[in-house]
Design an enzyme around this catalytic site. Structure first.
Site, mmCIF file in Angstrom:
data_model
loop_
_atom_site.group_PDB
_atom_site.id
_atom_site.type_symbol
_atom_site.label_atom_id
_atom_site.label_comp_id
_atom_site.label_asym_id
_atom_site.label_seq_id
_atom_site.Cartn_x
_atom_site.Cartn_y
_atom_site.Cartn_z
ATOM 1 N N ASN A 85 44.525 -7.763 18.276
ATOM 2 C CA ASN A 85 43.785 -8.540 17.276
ATOM 3 C C ASN A 85 43.285 -7.693 16.101
ATOM 4 O OD1 ASN A 85 41.872 -10.862 16.397
ATOM 5 N ND2 ASN A 85 40.489 -9.132 16.783
ATOM 6 N N SER A 147 49.140 -13.119 10.206
ATOM 7 C CA SER A 147 48.507 -14.020 9.237
ATOM 8 C C SER A 147 49.565 -14.849 8.525
ATOM 9 C CB SER A 147 47.738 -13.198 8.209
ATOM 10 O OG SER A 147 47.322 -14.043 7.162
ATOM 11 N N TYR A 166 47.784 -5.878 2.448
ATOM 12 C CA TYR A 166 47.517 -6.588 3.711
ATOM 13 C C TYR A 166 48.686 -7.489 4.081
ATOM 14 C CZ TYR A 166 45.228 -9.953 6.885
ATOM 15 O OH TYR A 166 44.899 -10.770 7.945
ATOM 16 N N LYS A 170 51.251 -7.425 7.375
ATOM 17 C CA LYS A 170 51.407 -8.514 8.346
ATOM 18 C C LYS A 170 52.885 -8.943 8.434
ATOM 19 C CE LYS A 170 47.193 -8.956 9.931
ATOM 20 N NZ LYS A 170 46.874 -8.626 11.328
HETATM 21 N N1 LIG Z 1 39.690 -14.502 9.523
HETATM 22 C C1 LIG Z 1 40.794 -15.026 9.027
HETATM 23 O O1 LIG Z 1 40.783 -16.015 8.274
HETATM 24 C C2 LIG Z 1 42.134 -14.440 9.403
HETATM 25 C C3 LIG Z 1 43.265 -15.057 8.859
HETATM 26 C C4 LIG Z 1 44.511 -14.566 9.206
HETATM 27 C C5 LIG Z 1 44.620 -13.502 10.074
HETATM 28 N N2 LIG Z 1 43.493 -12.903 10.575
HETATM 29 C C6 LIG Z 1 43.676 -11.781 11.503
HETATM 30 O O2 LIG Z 1 42.831 -11.974 12.628
HETATM 31 C C7 LIG Z 1 42.494 -10.703 13.195
HETATM 32 C C8 LIG Z 1 40.983 -10.595 13.357
HETATM 33 O O3 LIG Z 1 40.389 -10.679 12.074
HETATM 34 P P1 LIG Z 1 38.875 -11.146 11.854
HETATM 35 O O4 LIG Z 1 38.918 -12.178 10.807
HETATM 36 O O5 LIG Z 1 38.234 -11.431 13.150
HETATM 37 O O6 LIG Z 1 38.298 -9.822 11.180
HETATM 38 P P2 LIG Z 1 36.924 -9.016 11.391
HETATM 39 O O7 LIG Z 1 35.819 -9.929 11.747
HETATM 40 O O8 LIG Z 1 36.788 -8.153 10.191
HETATM 41 O O9 LIG Z 1 37.242 -8.084 12.643
HETATM 42 C C9 LIG Z 1 38.216 -7.083 12.522
HETATM 43 C C10 LIG Z 1 38.316 -6.391 13.862
HETATM 44 O O10 LIG Z 1 39.347 -5.384 13.766
HETATM 45 C C11 LIG Z 1 38.798 -4.189 14.297
HETATM 46 N N3 LIG Z 1 39.445 -3.010 13.765
HETATM 47 C C12 LIG Z 1 39.520 -2.629 12.465
HETATM 48 N N4 LIG Z 1 40.164 -1.444 12.385
HETATM 49 C C13 LIG Z 1 40.486 -1.093 13.655
HETATM 50 C C14 LIG Z 1 41.130 0.022 14.227
HETATM 51 N N5 LIG Z 1 41.591 1.034 13.498
HETATM 52 N N6 LIG Z 1 41.275 0.061 15.577
HETATM 53 C C15 LIG Z 1 40.790 -0.929 16.350
HETATM 54 N N7 LIG Z 1 40.177 -2.019 15.870
HETATM 55 C C16 LIG Z 1 40.016 -2.088 14.529
HETATM 56 C C17 LIG Z 1 37.323 -4.250 13.922
HETATM 57 O O11 LIG Z 1 36.606 -3.306 14.696
HETATM 58 P P3 LIG Z 1 35.387 -2.422 14.081
HETATM 59 O O12 LIG Z 1 34.138 -3.213 14.362
HETATM 60 O O13 LIG Z 1 35.467 -1.147 14.852
HETATM 61 O O14 LIG Z 1 35.649 -2.249 12.610
HETATM 62 C C18 LIG Z 1 37.018 -5.699 14.254
HETATM 63 O O15 LIG Z 1 36.794 -5.876 15.639
HETATM 64 C C19 LIG Z 1 43.096 -9.653 12.260
HETATM 65 O O16 LIG Z 1 44.348 -9.240 12.777
HETATM 66 C C20 LIG Z 1 43.293 -10.425 10.966
HETATM 67 O O17 LIG Z 1 44.303 -9.866 10.173
HETATM 68 C C21 LIG Z 1 42.240 -13.345 10.253
#
Ligand SMILES: NC(=O)c1ccc[n+]([C@@H]2O[C@H](COP(=O)([O-])OP(=O)(O)OC[C@H]3O[C@@H](n4cnc5c(N)ncnc54)[C@H](OP(=O)(O)O)[C@@H]3O)[C@@H](O)[C@H]2O)c1
Length: 270
Positions: A85, A147, A166, A170
């Site tokens: 994730n 994404s 980004y 993806k």
């Molecule tokens: N939110 C959306 O609308 C959306 C849409 C499409 C796709 N996504 C995808 O969904 C996933 C989760 O995103 P989110 O929206 O929940 O983002 P988020 O709230 O910013 O959380 C990001 C997570 O990734 C972790 N992370 C960042 N760099 C890392 C690394 N080097 N090693 C291990 N963990 C790391 C962060 O941990 P730390 O606390 O250590 O930084 C955090 O737990 C991602 O793959 C994102 O691309 C999200």
């Protein structure tokens, strides 16, 4: 007892996976975090049962291998569901259109490298670290959170021109998922690999200082998403997204392996 490993579970969708999955006491739930202390404290405070937090960083193959060894001790050597994730998301570069990188070449390379390291190489390192455990499962599912922005045909309809590093990362990781799926089929390993988009979700991803430029760009996103889905009314919440993702995860089978799909189980990204 089905086991789930969530890589990158400190906040946002990753932490929601811990909350949702731990509601079923028969699940063994393991989350990784770059910094274990605060996430473990949050899990204790929220009284999430059956959740283990261990250290792992997507940018370090060694840390991922060590985390797989830790997981193996907890699960007895196998992993049923690996959900990768975590990702590098950069609000600073999300809103720059292609031509706006002129004069910012060093920044472009920094953003591209950081995105490719965590979001592409990190995913490949993770899967390879956990493959011996996945192979020992009878479920054998590897889910990579990607994404809809990697669907460039769909995104062209939105008029959204930013997010290049980004979205490239993806799209690239979707390729990694496809290649693992092909290899598994060639070898008859029976592993199901899916690149799964969670929808547009209200998470911590875009927390931070909202400059007027960012505000304008976010409004542009909302308008753009409406062009793709006229009924779009804004981001969904993490619990809804994870519930829908889990429906997809539980319904896919080996015949779907390699697919790039959304939380709806199809190519509807919002
Ligand atoms: N939110 C959306 O609308 C959306 C849409 C499409 C796709 N996504 C995808 O969904 C996933 C989760 O995103 P989110 O929206 O929940 O983002 P988020 O709230 O910013 O959380 C990001 C997570 O990734 C972790 N992370 C960042 N760099 C890392 C690394 N080097 N090693 C291990 N963990 C790391 C962060 O941990 P730390 O606390 O250590 O930084 C955090 O737990 C991602 O793959 C994102 O691309 C999200």
């Amino acid at each position: 007892m089905p086991s789930y490993v969530i890589i990158g579970a400190s906040r946002g969708l990753g932490y929601q996976y811990l909350k949702t999955l731990s509601q079923d006491p028969s699940n063994v739930v393991i989350g990784t975090a770059r910094s274990v202390g605060p996430t473990a404290a949050k899990v204790a405070e929220d009284k999430l049962p059956n959740v283990h937090i261990i250290a792992a960083d997507l940018t370090s193959a060694e840390s991922l291998k060590t985390s797989a060894e830790e997981v193996s001790k907890i699960t007895g050597g196998s992993v049923d569901h690996l959900i990768v994730n975590g990702a590098y998301l950069s609000p600073q570069s999300q809103f720059l259109a292609a031509s706006e990188w002129a004069g910012k070449e060093d920044f472009f390379l920094e953003e591209l490298n950081a995105s490719m390291l965590a979001n592409v190489a990190g995913v490949l390192f993770t899967i390879n670290a956990y493959l011996p455990l996945i192979r020992k499962s009878t479920v054998k599912k590897v889910i990579v959170i990607t994404s809809g922005v990697a669907d460039f045909d769909a995104m062209a309809k939105t008029g959204i021109s930013g997010g290049i590093p980004y979205s490239l990362s993806k799209a690239a990781v979707n390729g990694v998922v496809s290649k693992f799926a092909v290899e598994s089929r060639n070898k008859g390993e029976g592993i199901t690999y899916i690149a799964l988009s969670p929808g547009f979700v209200a998470t911590s991803a875009f927390e931070g200082p909202i400059t007027p430029e960012i505000q304008t760009a976010v409004e542009g996103w909302m308008t753009g998403f409406k062009k793709l889905e006229p009924n779009f009314s804004g981001p969904i919440q993490t619990d809804e997204s994870v519930e829908k993702q889990l429906e997809v995860i539980h319904s896919v089978t080996e015949k779907d392996s390699g697919a790039f799909i959304s939380h709806h189980g199809n190519k509807k990204w919002l």
